[in-house]
Each structure stands twice: as C-alpha cells, then as structure tokens.
Enzyme design. Structure first.
Site, PDB file in Angstrom:
ATOM      1  CB  SER A  83      -0.863  -0.010   1.264  1.00  0.00           C
ATOM      2  OG  SER A  83      -1.450   1.265   1.473  1.00  0.00           O
ATOM      3  CE1 TYR A  92      -4.517  -2.151   4.945  1.00  0.00           C
ATOM      4  CE2 TYR A  92      -3.427  -0.061   4.435  1.00  0.00           C
ATOM      5  CZ  TYR A  92      -4.055  -1.220   4.014  1.00  0.00           C
ATOM      6  OH  TYR A  92      -4.211  -1.472   2.669  1.00  0.00           O
TER       7      TYR A  92
HETATM    8  P1  NDP Z   1     -11.515  -5.922   0.901  1.00  0.00           P
HETATM    9  O1  NDP Z   1     -11.715  -5.611   2.348  1.00  0.00           O
HETATM   10  O2  NDP Z   1     -12.538  -5.464  -0.061  1.00  0.00           O
HETATM   11  O3  NDP Z   1     -11.241  -7.470   0.714  1.00  0.00           O
HETATM   12  C1  NDP Z   1     -10.379  -8.131   1.589  1.00  0.00           C
HETATM   13  C2  NDP Z   1     -10.448  -9.598   1.329  1.00  0.00           C
HETATM   14  O4  NDP Z   1      -9.744 -10.270   2.391  1.00  0.00           O
HETATM   15  C3  NDP Z   1     -11.873 -10.143   1.332  1.00  0.00           C
HETATM   16  O5  NDP Z   1     -11.995 -11.131   0.345  1.00  0.00           O
HETATM   17  C4  NDP Z   1     -11.990 -10.723   2.716  1.00  0.00           C
HETATM   18  O6  NDP Z   1     -12.918 -11.786   2.831  1.00  0.00           O
HETATM   19  C5  NDP Z   1     -10.593 -11.244   2.958  1.00  0.00           C
HETATM   20  N1  NDP Z   1     -10.345 -11.403   4.364  1.00  0.00           N
HETATM   21  C6  NDP Z   1     -10.492 -10.469   5.337  1.00  0.00           C
HETATM   22  N2  NDP Z   1     -10.224 -10.999   6.533  1.00  0.00           N
HETATM   23  C7  NDP Z   1      -9.912 -12.295   6.318  1.00  0.00           C
HETATM   24  C8  NDP Z   1      -9.567 -13.377   7.175  1.00  0.00           C
HETATM   25  N3  NDP Z   1      -9.515 -13.224   8.496  1.00  0.00           N
HETATM   26  N4  NDP Z   1      -9.298 -14.582   6.628  1.00  0.00           N
HETATM   27  C9  NDP Z   1      -9.368 -14.767   5.298  1.00  0.00           C
HETATM   28  N5  NDP Z   1      -9.706 -13.771   4.432  1.00  0.00           N
HETATM   29  C10 NDP Z   1      -9.979 -12.564   4.942  1.00  0.00           C
HETATM   30  O7  NDP Z   1     -10.102  -5.287   0.539  1.00  0.00           O
HETATM   31  P2  NDP Z   1      -9.479  -4.875  -0.868  1.00  0.00           P
HETATM   32  O8  NDP Z   1      -9.935  -5.798  -1.928  1.00  0.00           O
HETATM   33  O9  NDP Z   1      -9.625  -3.432  -1.019  1.00  0.00           O
HETATM   34  O10 NDP Z   1      -7.926  -5.129  -0.524  1.00  0.00           O
HETATM   35  C11 NDP Z   1      -7.170  -6.185  -1.061  1.00  0.00           C
HETATM   36  C12 NDP Z   1      -5.723  -5.907  -0.737  1.00  0.00           C
HETATM   37  O11 NDP Z   1      -5.311  -4.683  -1.343  1.00  0.00           O
HETATM   38  C13 NDP Z   1      -5.436  -5.745   0.755  1.00  0.00           C
HETATM   39  O12 NDP Z   1      -4.181  -6.319   1.050  1.00  0.00           O
HETATM   40  C14 NDP Z   1      -5.363  -4.233   0.932  1.00  0.00           C
HETATM   41  O13 NDP Z   1      -4.579  -3.883   2.044  1.00  0.00           O
HETATM   42  C15 NDP Z   1      -4.732  -3.826  -0.375  1.00  0.00           C
HETATM   43  N6  NDP Z   1      -4.965  -2.442  -0.765  1.00  0.00           N
HETATM   44  C16 NDP Z   1      -6.229  -2.015  -1.104  1.00  0.00           C
HETATM   45  C17 NDP Z   1      -6.437  -0.705  -1.514  1.00  0.00           C
HETATM   46  C18 NDP Z   1      -7.792  -0.185  -1.916  1.00  0.00           C
HETATM   47  O14 NDP Z   1      -7.930   1.024  -2.172  1.00  0.00           O
HETATM   48  N7  NDP Z   1      -8.812  -1.016  -2.002  1.00  0.00           N
HETATM   49  C19 NDP Z   1      -5.303   0.245  -1.603  1.00  0.00           C
HETATM   50  C20 NDP Z   1      -4.037  -0.298  -1.215  1.00  0.00           C
HETATM   51  C21 NDP Z   1      -3.884  -1.604  -0.824  1.00  0.00           C
HETATM   52  P3  NDP Z   1     -14.525 -11.572   2.846  1.00  0.00           P
HETATM   53  O15 NDP Z   1     -14.983 -11.996   1.497  1.00  0.00           O
HETATM   54  O16 NDP Z   1     -14.999 -12.444   3.930  1.00  0.00           O
HETATM   55  O17 NDP Z   1     -14.759 -10.128   3.143  1.00  0.00           O
END
Ligand code: NDP
Length: 252
Positions: free
Chosen positions: A159, A172
């Site tokens: 990030s 984070y």
């Molecule tokens: P979301 O919160 O939309 O999705 C996160 C995903 O992780 C979901 O599929 C969620 O599952 C899963 N997850 C969360 N907790 C757990 C757990 N305990 N065990 C297993 N799976 C889990 O996030 P994003 O898609 O936005 O983010 C994806 C990545 O990109 C992350 O690493 C984030 O830090 C990074 N990122 C995102 C940005 C953005 O603007 N969106 C910017 C910079 C980095 P479930 O389907 O149950 O929700």
C-alpha cells in the site's frame, strides 16, 4: 524487470497462465476476487482462499460459468488459523494438484484509523497478525512446492502507506511496511538459488469494501474498479516477469 515493460499497460496473451496453479487469499471479494477471475481467464487453475464460503462460491461459480478451469475452495479464517490448518492446506494442494506456481497474498484488514497514542492494542495485534504474520506462515508452508515449480511467483500486497507513513493509519501502515520488508528478505533469499520471484504490488485506491471503510465520504466512482487494475497482477504472475524480483510495483 524488463525495462521495456510498464506493468500498468502490460497486455497479457490469452493463455498466459495455462497449466499454472495459483492460490489467492481474500479471493471472495474486492481485489482478490478480481485477481482470481483475471488469472482464471488467462488459463490458471485457482485455489480460492477466504473466510466466507458464500463469497468464495460466487467467485467459483462465475469462473466455472465462463468455461475456465474449475477452482477449488480453501475456507480458512486467516485471523484464527493455527499451524495445523496451514499444514493441511499445503498437503491438500500437493495431493490435489501436485504443484503450486503462484501465490497472491491479498487478504488484509484495515483496523482503526486513529492516532498511535490511542491505538487499541488488541486491534494492533489482529491487524499485524492477519496482514503480516499470516502471509509469512502461509509462504513458509508453501515454499517447498513453490521451489519445485519451473517458474514460481509470490506476490505480496502492499500500500502507499506501507512505503511512507501517514498519520492515523496505525497498524495497517506498519503491517504494510512489514510486508515490503518480508518480500525484500525473501526475494534476496531466493534470488540466485531458485526459480521463485518475490514482489510487492500496490493496487492504489480501488473501489472496494476496504476503500469505503477508509474513505466513507468518497463518491463511489472516484476510484477504479478492481477489474481495471489487473495488468500488473497478470504481469507478475506470468512468465513475462521472469527475473523481476524484489520489486514493489504500482497498479495506478
Ligand atoms: P476488501 O476488504 O474489499 O477485501 C479483503 C479480502 O480479504 C476479502 O476477500 C476478505 O474476505 C478477505 N479477508 C479479510 N479478513 C480475512 C480473514 N480473516 N481470513 C481470510 N480472508 C480474509 O479489501 P481490498 O480488496 O480493497 O484489498 C485487497 C488488498 O489490497 C489488501 O491487502 C489491501 O490492504 C490492499 N490495498 C487495497 C487498496 C484499496 O484502495 N482497495 C489500496 C491499497 C492496498 P470476505 O470476502 O470475507 O470479506
């Protein structure tokens, strides 16, 4: 990285990932779901890992309906999983596929947006565990299979706040600094002796549930859809990034 390729405008060929087995964490929604769909659309067989069976099934059904290789589901809560669950996962992948060629660490949580002085210690532990320790343990368990692949790629999700600290991003931001460090250390350890490449990817602000949580007042269409930032993901997962290791790429 080949100097002639900008991963953001990379144009993958349709069968780029044919025959590869790739595990994506957090594959049930957001960027992970889009990455799983993009990898499958380019020929990969996916292992969809997440904590929510319904979300994973939706992604699974969409991939199957599109006529792409049938994925398998690994229902696992990475916030709670202990050593045996990781061990079993690795054993199942070996039994079912006999190989692993790609690993996208994507699952993460935001935690609190609050000053360090007031940051809740319990939340700190949860965020560091899910965002940093779980990817470390998962990588460790899957390394033997990745070593056997003729062309393996490990991608960690970073990030902007993992490269330069920003006020109120707390655990984070620290977890993402840790991910950058983990990727660099592993890249150095694998650089000369293996066919594994290890890189970070920074999606940039993207329209997902996490983005909405971080910026609740932002207009929904202010940021791109996950499906529109997939070029660098495909670049890193496929053979065109051979030799690219220890890098941290931006999607936007
Ligand atoms: P979301 O919160 O939309 O999705 C996160 C995903 O992780 C979901 O599929 C969620 O599952 C899963 N997850 C969360 N907790 C757990 C757990 N305990 N065990 C297993 N799976 C889990 O996030 P994003 O898609 O936005 O983010 C994806 C990545 O990109 C992350 O690493 C984030 O830090 C990074 N990122 C995102 C940005 C953005 O603007 N969106 C910017 C910079 C980095 P479930 O389907 O149950 O929700």
């Amino acid at each position: 990285m080949s100097s002639s390729i900008d991963p953001r405008s990379y144009q993958p060929r349709p069968q780029l990932l044919d025959g590869r087995v790739i595990l994506v964490t957090g594959a049930g929604s957001g960027i992970g779901a889009a990455a799983a769909a993009a990898f499958a659309a380019h020929g990969a067989t996916l292992i969809l890992l997440g904590r929510n069976t319904r979300h994973l099934e939706t992604v699974h059904d969409r991939i199957v309906a599109a006529g792409q290789p049938r994925p398998s589901l690994a229902v696992m809560d990475l916030a709670k999983a202990q050593g045996p669950a990781y061990f079993d996962l690795a054993a199942q992948i070996r039994a079912n596929y006999g190989r692993l060629d790609g690993l996208l660490h994507n699952a993460a949580m935001l935690g609190d947006r609050t000053p360090i002085e007031q940051y809740d210690v319990g939340t700190w532990h949860q965020v560091l565990h899910l965002n940093l320790t779980a990817p470390f343990v998962l990588t460790q368990q899957l390394m033997p299979m990745l070593r056997e692949s003729p062309d393996a790629s490990v991608v960690f999700t970073s990030s902007g706040v993992g490269r330069r600290g920003r006020a109120y991003w707390g655990a984070y931001a620290v977890s993402k600094f840790g991910i950058e460090g983990l990727a660099q250390v592993l890249a150095e350890e694998t650089r000369d002796a293996t066919r594994i490449r290890v890189n970070c990817i920074n999606p940039g602000g993207t329209r997902t549930a996490m983005r909405r949580q971080a910026y609740p007042a932002e207009l929904p269409d202010a940021r791109p859809e996950p499906s529109s930032i997939m070029a660098p993901y495909l670049y890193l997962m496929g053979p065109d990034s051979a030799g690219c290791t220890g890098q941290s790429l931006d999607c936007q």
